[in-house]
Design an enzyme around this catalytic site. Sequence first.
Site, PDB file in Angstrom:
ATOM      1  N   LEU A   6       0.857  -1.198   0.000  1.00 33.67           N
ATOM      2  CA  LEU A   6       0.000   0.000   0.000  1.00 33.67           C
ATOM      3  C   LEU A   6       0.891   1.245   0.000  1.00 33.67           C
ATOM      4  CD1 LEU A   6      -2.940   1.223   0.447  1.00 33.67           C
ATOM      5  CD2 LEU A   6      -2.304   1.347   2.839  1.00 33.67           C
ATOM      6  N   ILE A   7       0.685   2.118  -0.984  1.00 29.62           N
ATOM      7  CA  ILE A   7       1.519   3.335  -1.104  1.00 29.62           C
ATOM      8  C   ILE A   7       0.615   4.565  -1.044  1.00 29.62           C
ATOM      9  CG2 ILE A   7       3.310   4.495  -2.467  1.00 29.62           C
ATOM     10  CD1 ILE A   7       3.566   1.885  -4.106  1.00 29.62           C
ATOM     11  N   SER A   8       1.003   5.565  -0.257  1.00 30.99           N
ATOM     12  CA  SER A   8       0.237   6.817  -0.213  1.00 30.99           C
ATOM     13  C   SER A   8       0.840   7.840  -1.176  1.00 30.99           C
ATOM     14  CB  SER A   8       0.222   7.373   1.221  1.00 30.99           C
ATOM     15  OG  SER A   8       1.522   7.730   1.625  1.00 30.99           O
ATOM     16  N   GLY A   9       0.006   8.735  -1.682  1.00 36.51           N
ATOM     17  CA  GLY A   9       0.498   9.846  -2.520  1.00 36.51           C
ATOM     18  C   GLY A   9       1.001   9.440  -3.884  1.00 36.51           C
ATOM     19  N   SER A  11      -0.341  10.086  -6.975  1.00 33.39           N
ATOM     20  CA  SER A  11      -0.806  10.814  -8.165  1.00 33.39           C
ATOM     21  C   SER A  11       0.360  11.450  -8.923  1.00 33.39           C
ATOM     22  CB  SER A  11      -1.836  11.886  -7.782  1.00 33.39           C
ATOM     23  OG  SER A  11      -1.260  12.827  -6.911  1.00 33.39           O
ATOM     24  N   GLY A  13       5.077  12.194  -8.903  1.00 35.16           N
ATOM     25  CA  GLY A  13       6.404  12.080  -8.282  1.00 35.16           C
ATOM     26  C   GLY A  13       6.849  10.668  -7.916  1.00 35.16           C
ATOM     27  N   ILE A  14       7.482  10.573  -6.756  1.00 30.39           N
ATOM     28  CA  ILE A  14       8.097   9.321  -6.300  1.00 30.39           C
ATOM     29  C   ILE A  14       7.051   8.219  -6.115  1.00 30.39           C
ATOM     30  CG2 ILE A  14       9.401   8.254  -4.408  1.00 30.39           C
ATOM     31  CD1 ILE A  14      10.600  11.121  -3.875  1.00 30.39           C
ATOM     32  N   TYR A 152       9.457  22.014   7.469  1.00 28.75           N
ATOM     33  CA  TYR A 152       9.514  20.767   6.704  1.00 28.75           C
ATOM     34  C   TYR A 152      10.553  19.823   7.331  1.00 28.75           C
ATOM     35  CZ  TYR A 152      10.412  17.560   2.822  1.00 28.75           C
ATOM     36  OH  TYR A 152      10.587  16.429   2.053  1.00 28.75           O
TER      37      TYR A 152
HETATM   38  P1  NAD Z   1       4.934  15.121  -5.055  1.00 29.68           P
HETATM   39  O1  NAD Z   1       4.278  16.378  -4.674  1.00 29.68           O
HETATM   40  O2  NAD Z   1       4.944  14.752  -6.488  1.00 29.68           O
HETATM   41  O3  NAD Z   1       4.296  13.884  -4.241  1.00 29.68           O
HETATM   42  C1  NAD Z   1       3.666  14.023  -2.997  1.00 29.68           C
HETATM   43  C2  NAD Z   1       2.307  13.361  -3.081  1.00 29.68           C
HETATM   44  O4  NAD Z   1       1.661  13.398  -1.801  1.00 29.68           O
HETATM   45  C3  NAD Z   1       1.392  14.077  -4.076  1.00 29.68           C
HETATM   46  O5  NAD Z   1       0.866  13.130  -4.971  1.00 29.68           O
HETATM   47  C4  NAD Z   1       0.338  14.695  -3.194  1.00 29.68           C
HETATM   48  O6  NAD Z   1      -0.929  14.785  -3.821  1.00 29.68           O
HETATM   49  C5  NAD Z   1       0.317  13.698  -2.041  1.00 29.68           C
HETATM   50  N1  NAD Z   1      -0.362  14.206  -0.846  1.00 29.68           N
HETATM   51  C6  NAD Z   1      -0.239  15.416  -0.231  1.00 29.68           C
HETATM   52  N2  NAD Z   1      -1.089  15.499   0.806  1.00 29.68           N
HETATM   53  C7  NAD Z   1      -1.763  14.310   0.859  1.00 29.68           C
HETATM   54  C8  NAD Z   1      -2.768  13.770   1.722  1.00 29.68           C
HETATM   55  N3  NAD Z   1      -3.285  14.479   2.720  1.00 29.68           N
HETATM   56  N4  NAD Z   1      -3.215  12.499   1.476  1.00 29.68           N
HETATM   57  C9  NAD Z   1      -2.713  11.783   0.466  1.00 29.68           C
HETATM   58  N5  NAD Z   1      -1.773  12.237  -0.394  1.00 29.68           N
HETATM   59  C10 NAD Z   1      -1.307  13.492  -0.193  1.00 29.68           C
HETATM   60  O7  NAD Z   1       6.428  15.187  -4.515  1.00 29.68           O
HETATM   61  P2  NAD Z   1       7.485  14.002  -4.263  1.00 29.68           P
HETATM   62  O8  NAD Z   1       8.803  14.641  -4.366  1.00 29.68           O
HETATM   63  O9  NAD Z   1       7.210  12.812  -5.087  1.00 29.68           O
HETATM   64  O10 NAD Z   1       7.224  13.665  -2.712  1.00 29.68           O
HETATM   65  C11 NAD Z   1       7.069  12.345  -2.199  1.00 29.68           C
HETATM   66  C12 NAD Z   1       7.747  12.244  -0.855  1.00 29.68           C
HETATM   67  O11 NAD Z   1       9.137  12.437  -1.030  1.00 29.68           O
HETATM   68  C13 NAD Z   1       7.295  13.302   0.163  1.00 29.68           C
HETATM   69  O12 NAD Z   1       7.129  12.689   1.425  1.00 29.68           O
HETATM   70  C14 NAD Z   1       8.453  14.278   0.183  1.00 29.68           C
HETATM   71  O13 NAD Z   1       8.551  14.930   1.424  1.00 29.68           O
HETATM   72  C15 NAD Z   1       9.610  13.344  -0.066  1.00 29.68           C
HETATM   73  N6  NAD Z   1      10.836  13.980  -0.545  1.00 29.68           N
HETATM   74  C16 NAD Z   1      10.820  14.779  -1.663  1.00 29.68           C
HETATM   75  C17 NAD Z   1      12.002  15.391  -2.060  1.00 29.68           C
HETATM   76  C18 NAD Z   1      12.037  16.307  -3.253  1.00 29.68           C
HETATM   77  O14 NAD Z   1      13.021  17.003  -3.423  1.00 29.68           O
HETATM   78  N7  NAD Z   1      11.014  16.322  -4.109  1.00 29.68           N
HETATM   79  C19 NAD Z   1      13.192  15.172  -1.356  1.00 29.68           C
HETATM   80  C20 NAD Z   1      13.183  14.336  -0.247  1.00 29.68           C
HETATM   81  C21 NAD Z   1      11.994  13.743   0.141  1.00 29.68           C
END
Ligand code: NAD
Length: 308
Positions: A6-9, A11, A13-14, A152
């Site tokens: 199960l993965i959250s978020g 839509s 990025g990662i 953050y």
């Molecule tokens: P991203 O914004 O593409 O992905 C974050 C996702 O979390 C989005 O899809 C967003 O819709 C979702 N999200 C936000 N609030 C939510 C909620 N209440 N319920 C469910 N989903 C929710 O950015 P990313 O870089 O892919 O981030 C993914 C993870 O990686 C995050 O935890 C971020 O802190 C971490 N991270 C990112 C970076 C960077 O430089 N981008 C660096 C280190 C760590």
Amino acid sequence: APRTVLISGCSSGIGLELAVQLARDPRQRYQVVATMRDLGKKGTLEAAAGEALGQTLTVAQLDVCSDESVAQCLSCIQGEVDVLVNNAGVGLVGPLEGLSLAAMQNVFDTNFFGAVRLVKAVLPGMKRRRQGHIVVVSSVMGLQGVVFNEVYAASKFAMEGFFESLAVQLLQFNIFISLVEPGPVATEFEGKLLEQVSTAEFPGTDGDTLSYFRDLYLPASRELFHSVGQSPQDVAKVIVKVIGSARPPLRRQTNARYTPLTALKAMDPSGSLYVQTSHRLLFRWPRLLNLGLRCLACSCFRTPVWPR
Ligand code: NAD
């Protein structure tokens, strides 16, 4: 049998990349439940998943900030969650004086309490079965503070402390915890965030602080993403390895080009080396910061090139 992940978020990025890579595992070891807060945004994920959609990947609604949404999502999953990936997260950048408490609380509600909420929901099942793996997408900012990212970083420090503490108890239940710590990742989200803050007002902030933020921090930050930033694909690859390993590590940084910066903290327990180096790089030698980062990017960190 395949493990349910199960993965959250997912839509963007990662999370999106990780869901797709796991669902396309050549050995079909995983059944992926890729969740997102807003199902209206599932198009990109579904297109990227291709044939895996409906086979090894299903999409489900999940808002990590809502008890009801978490309960609803878990009740729809057939079987149990073997691997939970806490990936959903939000950033917050800018001078503290110009940020609202509500915005700060939202960062903790999502990044920290969102992960805690999911863990509370899956833990009883994992404990009963005496197996499970909880993966947390933390950050190098969970290991060391970064200027103008106080809240953050604090939310990621909170995750690091929480999960390191929990890891001790869970070892007794054969449940593993892995904190994955990416450096800068060039996602759409980061670009937009930096764009937005460059024009934001930050009311109540003095002129000096504003100019340090706009004229020193923002250009340095853009340069950092440009020179050592990883792609979400690269970060996802590291997480796939962590999930596939028989003895998962508690901590795993994803970006070797960034480790010289995280090493500064480890090298000096008093903390001065890291804080003073960061201060000098930003306030005294911003040009050197860019140069140094380019050196990092081409792996010549050990033999720095000085300006001619
Ligand atoms: P991203 O914004 O593409 O992905 C974050 C996702 O979390 C989005 O899809 C967003 O819709 C979702 N999200 C936000 N609030 C939510 C909620 N209440 N319920 C469910 N989903 C929710 O950015 P990313 O870089 O892919 O981030 C993914 C993870 O990686 C995050 O935890 C971020 O802190 C971490 N991270 C990112 C970076 C960077 O430089 N981008 C660096 C280190 C760590």
